[in-house]
Every structure is written in C-alpha cells, then in structure tokens.
Design an enzyme around this catalytic site. Structure first.
Site, PDB file in Angstrom:
ATOM      1  N   ASN A 127       3.083  10.222   1.564  1.00 35.47           N
ATOM      2  CA  ASN A 127       3.551  11.484   2.140  1.00 35.47           C
ATOM      3  C   ASN A 127       4.781  11.323   3.033  1.00 35.47           C
ATOM      4  OD1 ASN A 127       1.595  10.107   3.814  1.00 35.47           O
ATOM      5  ND2 ASN A 127       1.737  11.840   5.199  1.00 35.47           N
ATOM      6  N   LYS A 141       3.234  -3.187  -0.514  1.00 43.02           N
ATOM      7  CA  LYS A 141       2.891  -2.320  -1.644  1.00 43.02           C
ATOM      8  C   LYS A 141       2.968  -0.860  -1.207  1.00 43.02           C
ATOM      9  CE  LYS A 141      -0.980  -0.657  -3.098  1.00 43.02           C
ATOM     10  NZ  LYS A 141      -0.538   0.712  -3.541  1.00 43.02           N
ATOM     11  N   SER A 153       2.646   3.238  -1.865  1.00 38.44           N
ATOM     12  CA  SER A 153       1.690   4.030  -2.641  1.00 38.44           C
ATOM     13  C   SER A 153       2.213   4.293  -4.045  1.00 38.44           C
ATOM     14  CB  SER A 153       1.429   5.371  -1.957  1.00 38.44           C
ATOM     15  OG  SER A 153       0.710   6.244  -2.806  1.00 38.44           O
ATOM     16  N   GLU A 154       1.301   4.282  -5.012  1.00 35.63           N
ATOM     17  CA  GLU A 154       1.687   4.587  -6.392  1.00 35.63           C
ATOM     18  C   GLU A 154       2.139   6.034  -6.547  1.00 35.63           C
ATOM     19  OE1 GLU A 154      -2.791   5.309  -6.121  1.00 35.63           O
ATOM     20  OE2 GLU A 154      -1.280   3.959  -5.267  1.00 35.63           O
ATOM     21  N   GLU A 202      -4.013   2.902  10.285  1.00 41.78           N
ATOM     22  CA  GLU A 202      -3.789   4.289  10.706  1.00 41.78           C
ATOM     23  C   GLU A 202      -4.236   5.173   9.556  1.00 41.78           C
ATOM     24  OE1 GLU A 202      -0.304   7.452  11.323  1.00 41.78           O
ATOM     25  OE2 GLU A 202       0.022   5.602  12.458  1.00 41.78           O
ATOM     26  N   CYS A 228       0.115  12.908   8.395  1.00 40.09           N
ATOM     27  CA  CYS A 228      -1.091  12.374   9.048  1.00 40.09           C
ATOM     28  C   CYS A 228      -1.443  13.180  10.285  1.00 40.09           C
ATOM     29  CB  CYS A 228      -0.882  10.908   9.422  1.00 40.09           C
ATOM     30  SG  CYS A 228      -0.613   9.814   8.018  1.00 40.09           S
TER      31      CYS A 228
END
Length: 476
Positions: free
Chosen positions: A147, A170, A172-173, A243, A277
């Site tokens: 996001n 890595k 996020s996909e 987090e 978040c």
C-alpha cells in the site's frame, strides 16, 4: 531500473512461478509477477552472507555516502516510480510520486543520523578502557507491504544498511514492480551482495524468515503474517521487528469546529482509499457535535472526485484489487444488516475495476467487524458517544494499538489522551503530520519493535562490552 530480482550487484529476471496482475482501475489483466526461484532465493541469502564482513568493516562515512547516492537516484526517478505505483495499485498520481520523494528523504536522514552513535565509554578502572560498541546484527530480511511500499522499504533498508548489515529484501507481490524498482536503485549504489532483492509471495517470504542466515526479520504488513514471522523467528532465536495491522480510532470532543473535524475524519478515512496502516478506521463523535460533524462529513464524502488515479484531478482511486474490495464490502454489508445506517456510499461503483466510494456509516456498535477488524478501505465507521470519558475508553479498546487521533480544544483532555491511550502514536488535532524521526512501539496485535525513527538503529545493532587492559611487560 528493473522490476525483477537484483542479485550480487546486477539485475536478474525472476525465474520462478508466475502470479497474475490485474489493473485495479480497469479490472483488465495487466501482465504477471514472476517470483524468484528457490535457487535465486538461495543465491540471495548466500550472497548477502558473503558480503557481510566487507560491508560491516566499511567506514561508516562511506556507508552513509552510498545511501546519499541512493537517495539522489530515487529522487531522480520519483516520477517514474510514482507512475509505476499508480499502474500497479491505483494510488493517486500526486501521492504516489510524493511517496517516492519521501523514500529519498528517509535514505538521506539515515545517512546523516545513522553514523553518529557508535557506542559509549564506561567508568572503569584508571588503568583500563571500557566501552560499549554498537555492531551490525548481520543479515536482515526486509519484507514490505503493497500500500505504501516506498517509505516502508526505504526506512528499514536505510537503517539496516547504514548500521553495517547486509539485506535481502522482498517487496509485496501486490506491488512487486514498484517495490523492486526502488530497491534496485538503492542496490545499484552499494557494493555487490550488500542489498539483494527477490520478488515473490508468501512462499518466498517463508524461506527468508526460516533461514538461519537471517538474523533479523523486519516486516511491515498484516497481523496474521506478523504473528507467523514472530513464531518462526522466536523458535530459532532471531529477532522480529513487526509493524502490523491497525484499527486506528479518531475521537472528536465537544467544542470543536464541525467542518474542521469532518475534514480531519475524511482525510484519515479516505486518503489512499483508506489503504494506509494508520488510516482512521473507527470514529467516535461527542453527542454535542455529532450531527453537525456528520452533516459536513457526508457532504465531503459525496463531493470527492472518484476517478482514474492517473488524473491529477482525481481525489480517490480504486482499491488495490477485488480481494480487498470484497473485505470492504463484507464489512459494510454486515454492519448494515446489524443496524448501522449508510449516509454516503455503501455500494461498489458500477464500473470496471475495484472501485468503492467514500462511505459513511453511523450507528456502528462494538460487535461489528467494521469496528473491530481491519477494513482497509474508504469507510468512516461512526459511533456517537455521550461524553469525552466514554469516547476515550472506547478509543483505547480493541485488539490493535498502532495509532490514535483526538480532536479537542481542551488541553487537559489532550494530555489525558496522550497519557492513557495505549498505542504507538497519539496525534492531537491533526490526523496526519509529525516531525521526522519519531520513534514508537506498536502495541498488542499491531506488532512489536521500533520500526522507524532513530531508535530503529538500536534494533538493528547489537551491543558488545569491551574491557581493555595493557598486557604486563615480559619478564627477562
């Protein structure tokens, strides 16, 4: 720039499984994300391990200079990175480009502050030297969300790298292209192996989390994933910085200006289509101002321009995908069925893509998912409270403890909220904002460890006490 892997100083096409991509704006297929193969993940881990000694012994000033070069590169590519984020997640173009610029600022901030604290001296005997040194922990796995991928990654990468750790990252996909592209710009400013980038989903992340060569896992993302990471790292003695989700409250006190309060609620609930978040996910309105604030809030929600995120005039873009839209719709429908009233929005928009309008719900109760579970969509779920004390008690309840906002003209109430709300960050009279460098500990299901600010450097370094005395002269 590359949107694939970055291994040992060079871009590499991912060679593993393929995941479909869908344009959130149109709902049409938009290509695929290739995951790193098991062999590539192994190469990333081995390469980061091999680079550890060289990077940790690099002069701190040289590490900082590399981060400054990386920051300049990210800033130069901010518009391109932002446009890639728009195409992948549907974030508004101005916000997406600004997010990339913030990432550059975080890299520079770490380059400035991360080399200042090398440890401390101790008061020992006069014939010896006693010091506490800060040393890198080793290799850090950085796993970041879709996001807001640029600042989330930049803060963790910068802190880990400036402290002398090597990193396997890595993204996020769901935002693999933008995340890998920014990370590659950073990696290109560093010696080979210091920052390795692998693409993929949870299957790739599981390998990183479980590998004994990883000393710290720093993750920003869902609570479920964070709990899994905490269990795996705890079992093998590694450190987890997490987090995770939030259900952030906003409490509106009596005596506030209704139009201003409504604008604050709208900004907190609708920015990035509610997919942050620290989005405002539950709203408590003092009965004295509830009607006036709701009237203003409904007018704001109905007036927002919901359009193509690449259009500079758009004020609200789509949700990231159909999966997220299904969560939002289910929360709203369940609340409606249980007695909540929809004052604005409340139904997906009749257009291709993952579109959901800004929604205002009133009459929400504590047993509704929209008040207890992370919705992550453009929904202001409102409960009217009789007085300040009831609102503060409800705002402080729940499973999460990431952040909270209070709007009040009463200084005593502001101080009470700052003292009593058990969350990582308390914001008074401003839903967004704050000075750079603030450190905070999320509470309960929102995670653990200081994931940002100067204290993050403490999480990513280990302390070592050293006692030094001269050897006695050789007797002849």
């Amino acid at each position: 720039m590359t949107t694939g892997c970055w291994l040992d100083g060079a871009p590499v096409d991912a060679a593993g499984r393929s995941l479909p991509l869908v344009d959130p704006t149109t709902g049409e297929p938009a290509g695929e994300v290739r995951c790193a193969s098991p062999e590539q993940v192994e190469a990333a881990l081995a390469g980061a391990r091999a680079a550890r000694r060289g990077w940790r012994t690099t002069a701190p000033g040289e590490r900082a200079a590399a981060l400054r070069a990386a920051a300049a590169s990210v800033r130069d590519h901010a518009d391109v990175l932002g446009d890639l984020l728009v195409a992948t997640t549907g974030r508004l173009v101005g916000q997406a480009r600004g997010s990339a610029a913030v990432a550059a600022e975080l890299l520079e901030e770490a380059a400035t502050t991360g080399v200042l604290d090398a440890g401390r001296s101790l008061a020992g005997s006069s014939g010896a030297i006693d010091v506490v040194r800060r040393e890198p922990r080793g290799t850090v796995a950085v796993i970041t969300p879709w996001n807001d991928p640029f600042p989330a990654a930049a803060g963790l990468l910068a802190a880990a790298l400036v402290a002398g750790n090597t990193v396997v990252h890595k993204p996020s996909e769901r935002s693999s292209g933008p995340g890998a592209a920014m990370a590659a710009l950073v990696a290109a400013a560093l010696p080979p192996g210091v920052l390795q980038v692998v693409t993929g989903d949870g299957e790739v992340g599981e390998v990183l989390v479980a590998d004994d060569r990883v000393d710290v896992v720093a993750q920003v993302g869902s609570t479920a994933t964070g709990r899994r990471i905490g269990a795996v790292t705890g079992a093998r003695g590694a450190i987890a910085l997490l987090e995770n989700g939030g259900k952030d409250p906003l409490l509106v006190d009596a005596g506030v200006d209704p139009a201003w309060a409504a604008a604050q609620v709208a900004a907190g609930a609708f920015t990035n289509t509610g997919q942050l978040c620290t989005s405002v996910e539950r709203v408590y309105l003092h009965a004295d101002v509830a009607d006036a604030v709701l009237a203003e809030l409904v007018e704001l929600a109905r007036g927002l321009v919901v359009a193509d995120p690449a259009d500079p005039d758009s004020q609200l873009g789509p949700l990231v995908d159909e999966r997220q839209l299904a969560v939002v719709a289910a929360h709203v429908e369940a609340a409606r069925a249980a007695g909540a009233r929809v004052l604005a929005g409340g139904e997906r928009l009749d257009r291709p893509g993952a579109w959901y309008p800004p929604t205002v719900l009133v009459g929400c109760t504590d047993d509704m998912d929209v008040m207890t579970e992370e919705t992550f969509g453009p929904v202001a779920a409102v409960r009217v409270v009789a007085d300040w004390e009831e609102g503060l008690r409800l705002a402080g309840s729940g499973a999460y403890g990431l952040a909270a906002t209070v709007l009040t003209p009463d200084t005593a109430h502001a101080l009470q909220a700052a003292d009593e709300l058990e969350v990582g960050t308390v914001k008074v009279n401003a839903v967004w904002g704050g000075a750079p460098g603030g450190s905070a500990d999320p509470r309960r299901s929102s995670g653990r460890g200081r994931g940002y600010g100067p204290d993050l450097l403490g999480e990513l370094t280990a302390l070592k006490a050293v006692h030094l005395e001269p050897a006695p002269p050789v007797r002849r």
